[in-house]
Design an enzyme around this catalytic site. Structure first.
Site, mmCIF file in Angstrom:
data_model
loop_
_atom_site.group_PDB
_atom_site.id
_atom_site.type_symbol
_atom_site.label_atom_id
_atom_site.label_comp_id
_atom_site.label_asym_id
_atom_site.label_seq_id
_atom_site.Cartn_x
_atom_site.Cartn_y
_atom_site.Cartn_z
ATOM 1 N N SER A 257 -0.931 -4.883 -3.107
ATOM 2 C CA SER A 257 -1.658 -5.910 -3.830
ATOM 3 C C SER A 257 -2.919 -6.398 -3.042
ATOM 4 C CB SER A 257 -0.858 -7.159 -4.196
ATOM 5 O OG SER A 257 -0.649 -7.818 -2.984
ATOM 6 N N LYS A 258 -3.861 -6.672 -3.663
ATOM 7 C CA LYS A 258 -5.066 -6.901 -3.205
ATOM 8 C C LYS A 258 -5.176 -8.144 -2.034
ATOM 9 C CE LYS A 258 -8.594 -6.745 -6.542
ATOM 10 N NZ LYS A 258 -9.426 -7.455 -7.543
ATOM 11 N N ARG A 259 -4.095 -9.090 -2.324
ATOM 12 C CA ARG A 259 -4.152 -10.096 -1.512
ATOM 13 C C ARG A 259 -3.339 -9.829 -0.214
ATOM 14 N NH1 ARG A 259 -0.253 -13.666 -2.785
ATOM 15 N NH2 ARG A 259 0.467 -12.391 -4.194
ATOM 16 N N LYS A 260 -2.612 -8.782 -0.135
ATOM 17 C CA LYS A 260 -1.994 -8.438 1.198
ATOM 18 C C LYS A 260 -2.475 -7.247 1.880
ATOM 19 C CE LYS A 260 1.985 -11.067 -0.498
ATOM 20 N NZ LYS A 260 3.225 -10.854 -1.042
#
Ligand code: GLU
Length: 484
Positions: A257-260
């Site tokens: 995911s983009k967040r990680k």
């Protein structure tokens, strides 16, 4: 996988929404490798059925990113091919025709339920802790009545009529077949009320019409596959081989995911990763050569890869490992080739002769092309931002010693006709010995004065590239700073 007598036809079917995703490259790579290994075809189909979110800019970015990686397709919206058009938004009539065929066969039905009723149904299912899904109210409408209502313009969707009772078996090249009870499968919407298809209908119809023999796609599509199997059966078509690739994961094992993790391929390109390193890294996400080596080129992957050997345990997308691998690829480039890559990447006209001298000095330390300025910026700086506190890194020397060290070194630099690494190094070492300083401390003082940093490429060789004049100017500036 024996590809049969016919060369395989495989595809990727990205949805052009947002940035080009690293998962698209991963799936593309495995499809590409399979096609190339067996003399088959690799098709790029744009699945833009989500009209609100799909954009041409995103489609363009997918093309650019895949081309940057060297994963060329044989057929696609931009290159054409025998099954054009390859953009689903241009194939509406085909899906409508196929939905009509399913209606005729009784394998699909029209559903007139309003959004309000469906919302209510959902609420009820939520309250009663049931699985979400259509309750089949319109399944029993007589065909004639339904056609009449539709003809009169009453909004409706077309749904898959999942057979009552029984089960469907979903085969997968990498997994044991999964048996799903029909009671568990929702009457999926195939055609929306605006006449556009959903993913499921468009995907199956296109895979069939485009002659796709093997569907290598991400694991997240496994839950959709039973519906696809039912569609193939309803049409009476032969199914492709399904092969679901393990999902890329963040370090905590959640889906990438983009967040990680950066997920945009543009981030990797603009960050100075080499496409061949990224391809190598992505192939490791599902495959390893038999000899266990980790650094191998696309050629080798294409020559040895077989889908059966895909490792389904969730691969972790580890950016540190990618950086390491990128460094390996950078070091493996001949200096002239690395210089050319840097020129192209930085889009700056760096003096080729000078760059050719710098490259061998920084190659060992450079993890990405984008780190060039961080690593080699001091060669180009007109003036160095210097901090007095940095000189404390020469721990064994007092402030006065540091100034003396620089002054004596300056005399050496200015006294020599040119900077000649071997003799300069010997002279500096003699000097340190004579004064009772550690050579390390002396070099540290010079390093800071000349580069503004405490960790740099080899100092003496860097001095030779900087030249006598720049060296003396910088040491003088450092002396002034220390004298303040
Ligand atoms: N459009 C789907 C995606 O965005 C394709 C999935 C498939 O390969 O069937 O990934």
């Amino acid at each position: 996988m024996t590809a049969g007598r016919m060369p395989p036809r495989v595809r990727i079917a990205p949805s052009p929404t947002g940035d080009p995703h690293v998962g698209t490259a991963y799936v593309a790579l495995f499809n590409y490798a399979f096609a190339r290994r067996h003399g088959g075809s690799f098709v790029l189909r744009i699945e833009d059925t989500d009209r609100a979110r799909s954009t041409r800019a995103s489609e363009e970015a997918i093309y650019q990113a895949l081309r940057w990686l060297g994963l060329e397709w044989d057929e696609g919206p931009d290159v054409g091919g025998p099954h054009a058009p390859y953009r689903q938004s241009e194939r509406s009539a085909i899906y409508a025709r196929h939905a009509a065929e399913l209606l005729r066969k009784g394998a699909a039905y029209r559903c007139f339920c309003t959004a309000a009723r469906l919302a209510e149904l959902r609420e009820r299912q939520k309250r009663e802790k049931q699985n979400f899904g259509y309750d089949g109210l319109c399944r029993s409408l007589a065909g004639g009545e339904a056609e009449q209502r539709a003809a009169q313009g009453e909004p409706c969707v077309v749904r898959l009529r999942v057979p009552e009772g029984g089960s469907t078996t979903v085969p997968d090249l990498l997994r044991k077949p999964v048996v799903i009870a029909h009671a568990e499968i929702d009457d999926q919407i195939l055609l929306k009320s605006d006449g556009h298809p959903t993913y499921h209908l468009a995907n199956v119809v296109d895979d069939h019409l485009m002659g796709i023999t093997h569907v290598l796609r991400a694991e997240e599509w496994i839950p959709s596959t039973p519906k696809h199997v039912l569609l193939y059966q309803a049409f009476g078509w032969e199914m492709p081989v399904f092969c679901h690739l393990p999902l890329l994961r963040n370090k905590d094992r959640s889906k990438i995911s983009k967040r990680k993790n950066p997920t945009s391929l543009d981030w990797y390109r603009d960050g100075g990763f080499l496409p061949e390193a990224l391809c190598n890294f992505l192939s490791l996400m599902g495959w390893n050569p038999k000899d266990g080596s980790e650094v191998f080129g696309l050629e080798r992957f294409l020559a040895e890869f077989e889908p059966e050997a895909i490792n389904t345990t969730s691969p972790v997308f580890d950016l540190d490992k990618l950086e390491w691998l990128n460094g390996e690829y950078i070091r493996a480039l001949a200096p002239a080739a690395l210089a050319a890559r840097l020129q192209a990447f930085l889009r700056r006209d760096l003096d080729a002769e000078r760059l050719a001298r710098i490259v061998p000095l920084i190659r060992e330390r450079l993890k990405t092309l984008a780190r060039f300025d961080e690593t080699a910026g001091f060669f180009y700086a007109a003036e160095l931002p210097l901090e007095r506190a940095l000189f404390q890194a020469a721990r064994g020397l007092s402030d006065a010693d540091r100034a003396t060290a620089l002054a004596v070194a300056l005399a050496l630099i200015e006294g020599a006709p040119a900077i000649e690494p071997q003799s300069l190094e010997a002279a500096l070492r003699d000097l340190a010995r004579a004064r009772g300083w550690s050579a390390g401390d002396l070099f540290m003082c010079l390093r800071i004065a000349l580069t503004g940093k405490t960790a740099t490429p080899p100092l003496i060789e860097s001095m030779a590239v900087l030249g006598r004049e720049t060296c003396s100017k910088r040491v003088r500036a450092a002396l002034e700073l220390l004298a303040r």
